[in-house]
Design an enzyme around this catalytic site. Structure first.
Site, PDB file in Angstrom:
ATOM      1  N   HIS A 105       0.843  -1.197   0.000  1.00  0.00           N
ATOM      2  CA  HIS A 105       0.000   0.000   0.000  1.00  0.00           C
ATOM      3  C   HIS A 105       0.884   1.255   0.000  1.00  0.00           C
ATOM      4  O   HIS A 105       2.066   1.187  -0.325  1.00  0.00           O
ATOM      5  CB  HIS A 105      -1.018  -0.062   1.139  1.00  0.00           C
ATOM      6  CG  HIS A 105      -1.641  -1.432   1.260  1.00  0.00           C
ATOM      7  ND1 HIS A 105      -2.584  -1.890   0.379  1.00  0.00           N
ATOM      8  CD2 HIS A 105      -1.365  -2.467   2.102  1.00  0.00           C
ATOM      9  CE1 HIS A 105      -2.898  -3.146   0.689  1.00  0.00           C
ATOM     10  NE2 HIS A 105      -2.165  -3.521   1.715  1.00  0.00           N
ATOM     11  N   GLU A 142      -2.063   0.182   8.044  1.00  0.00           N
ATOM     12  CA  GLU A 142      -1.178  -0.840   7.486  1.00  0.00           C
ATOM     13  C   GLU A 142      -0.066  -0.187   6.679  1.00  0.00           C
ATOM     14  O   GLU A 142       1.082  -0.645   6.702  1.00  0.00           O
ATOM     15  CB  GLU A 142      -1.983  -1.809   6.611  1.00  0.00           C
ATOM     16  CG  GLU A 142      -1.125  -2.921   6.010  1.00  0.00           C
ATOM     17  CD  GLU A 142      -1.865  -3.775   5.011  1.00  0.00           C
ATOM     18  OE1 GLU A 142      -3.077  -3.547   4.800  1.00  0.00           O
ATOM     19  OE2 GLU A 142      -1.226  -4.671   4.420  1.00  0.00           O
ATOM     20  N   HIS A 197       3.071  -6.834   4.561  1.00  0.00           N
ATOM     21  CA  HIS A 197       1.668  -6.489   4.801  1.00  0.00           C
ATOM     22  C   HIS A 197       1.292  -6.854   6.231  1.00  0.00           C
ATOM     23  O   HIS A 197       2.017  -7.556   6.931  1.00  0.00           O
ATOM     24  CB  HIS A 197       0.747  -7.274   3.848  1.00  0.00           C
ATOM     25  CG  HIS A 197       0.839  -6.846   2.424  1.00  0.00           C
ATOM     26  ND1 HIS A 197      -0.082  -6.015   1.843  1.00  0.00           N
ATOM     27  CD2 HIS A 197       1.763  -7.128   1.467  1.00  0.00           C
ATOM     28  CE1 HIS A 197       0.262  -5.799   0.577  1.00  0.00           C
ATOM     29  NE2 HIS A 197       1.388  -6.465   0.320  1.00  0.00           N
ATOM     30  N   GLU A 279       2.163 -11.527   5.660  1.00  0.00           N
ATOM     31  CA  GLU A 279       1.137 -10.857   6.457  1.00  0.00           C
ATOM     32  C   GLU A 279       1.569 -11.044   7.906  1.00  0.00           C
ATOM     33  O   GLU A 279       1.489 -12.141   8.457  1.00  0.00           O
ATOM     34  CB  GLU A 279      -0.242 -11.487   6.214  1.00  0.00           C
ATOM     35  CG  GLU A 279      -0.746 -11.387   4.790  1.00  0.00           C
ATOM     36  CD  GLU A 279      -1.417 -10.043   4.491  1.00  0.00           C
ATOM     37  OE1 GLU A 279      -1.458  -9.173   5.384  1.00  0.00           O
ATOM     38  OE2 GLU A 279      -1.887  -9.881   3.334  1.00  0.00           O
TER      39      GLU A 279
HETATM   40 ZN    ZN Z   1      -1.948  -5.354   2.666  1.00  0.00          ZN
END
Ligand code: ZN
Length: 315
Positions: A105, A142, A197, A279
């Site tokens: 992102h 995030e 992430h 993640e």
């Molecule tokens: Zn993400």
């Protein structure tokens, strides 16, 4: 919404000579990984992220799917990027190795929804350029998390002599798109790429998982050559991340292995070099969020990822 992006003072301008001297003095005294951490702290990089400002965007997002790198669609509260550590080019065991870190992102994505919703070709199908990413319930985004971990990871890898490139450093208004993220790793002829992430799944869903590229061969996507080495990279990153952070593998994906294979992520499908996503935890679970918002924990996260990459590159 007051993200100032490109106008945000570059962190290095805020460092005082005295702090640099402290970092150099520490560098002379302390070896290895501990050195990286101490230098990072001395340069002001830790700052427990803590909750950022909650904005209207953070509370108006659409429901999130149960998990997944590009499926964690809650808009993120804009948080200025943390200070970065600019470790000097090292001469360690990773000299000549190129690592691309892909911070998921971008803090500016939330203010560029039209641009990031544009469809791009990922070989197997078309999908959104990028997403805003998720955030903790108290508004720590995030995008801020991924940049902070990326900065810490870069410092650790540079200490080992690696050449490190980030796909974005909040130095552009939004993105890059997922196809460009893949192309950056390819163009750099990266020996390893890790996309960072944190997930946006339901409360009670906890733990980390590493996403491996599935075998796809369609359009511009051809992962056949990278499935094997990416799996090796992902296994090492998952093992070291779990060991160093003490976090358990995901209790909601991957059947306890901490490994998930996906064939729908453009950032993996279009990669021609070994690449995985991690993640690091679930931002929407309060216990995981307490970890993700801790600077000390993020340092351990970066350390774990770094050790996995180093193991992979040393073969
Ligand atoms: Zn993400």
């Amino acid at each position: 919404m007051s993200y100032t992006g490109p106008e945000f003072d570059p962190p290095h301008l805020r460092r005082s000579p005295r702090r640099r001297t402290l970092a150099v003095a520490l560098a002379a005294l302390v070896p290895g990984a501990l050195l990286g951490w101490l230098a990072y702290e001395a340069l002001g990089g830790s700052g427990d992220g803590g909750p950022g400002r909650v904005t209207e965007a953070a509370s108006s997002g659409q429901a999130s799917p149960s998990g997944g790198a590009d499926g964690d669609g809650k808009p993120a509260a804009p948080v200025p990027p943390s200070a970065t550590a600019s470790a000097p080019a090292g001469t360690g065991s990773l000299k000549g190795k190129v690592v691309v870190i892909d911070p998921g992102h971008n803090p500016g994505n939330a203010e560029h929804t039209a641009e990031i919703n544009r469809q791009v070709d990922v070989g197997t199908h078309r999908k959104e350029c990028d997403t805003t990413g998720t955030s903790t319930n108290s508004g720590y985004s995030e995008a801020a998390f991924t940049l902070d971990v990326a900065h810490r990871l870069r410092a650790l890898l540079q200490r080992q002599g690696a050449t490190v490139r980030l796909t974005q450093d909040a130095d552009r208004p939004y993105g890059p798109c997922v196809d460009e993220r893949a192309r950056i790793g390819n163009a750099a002829h990266a020996d390893a790429v890790v996309s960072i992430h944190a997930d946006g799944s339901g409360s009670g869903n906890r733990g980390f998982h590493v996403i491996l590229p599935g075998e796809v061969h369609e359009g511009a996507a051809d992962t056949r050559a990278i499935v094997g080495p990416s799996r090796d990279l992902g296994k090492l990153v998952a093992a070291d991340f779990g060991r160093v952070t003490g976090s358990a593998p995901s209790n909601y994906l991957g059947d306890g292995t901490g490994l998930v294979t996906r064939e729908d992520l453009g950032g993996l499908n279009l990669s021609t070099v070994p690449k995985v996503f991690i993640e690091c935890g679930n931002m929407r679970d309060s216990k995981d969020a307490a970890l993700l918002t801790s600077g000390a924990w993020r340092q351990r996260a970066a350390q774990g990822i770094s050790e996995g990459i180093v193991s992979f590159l040393r073969g």
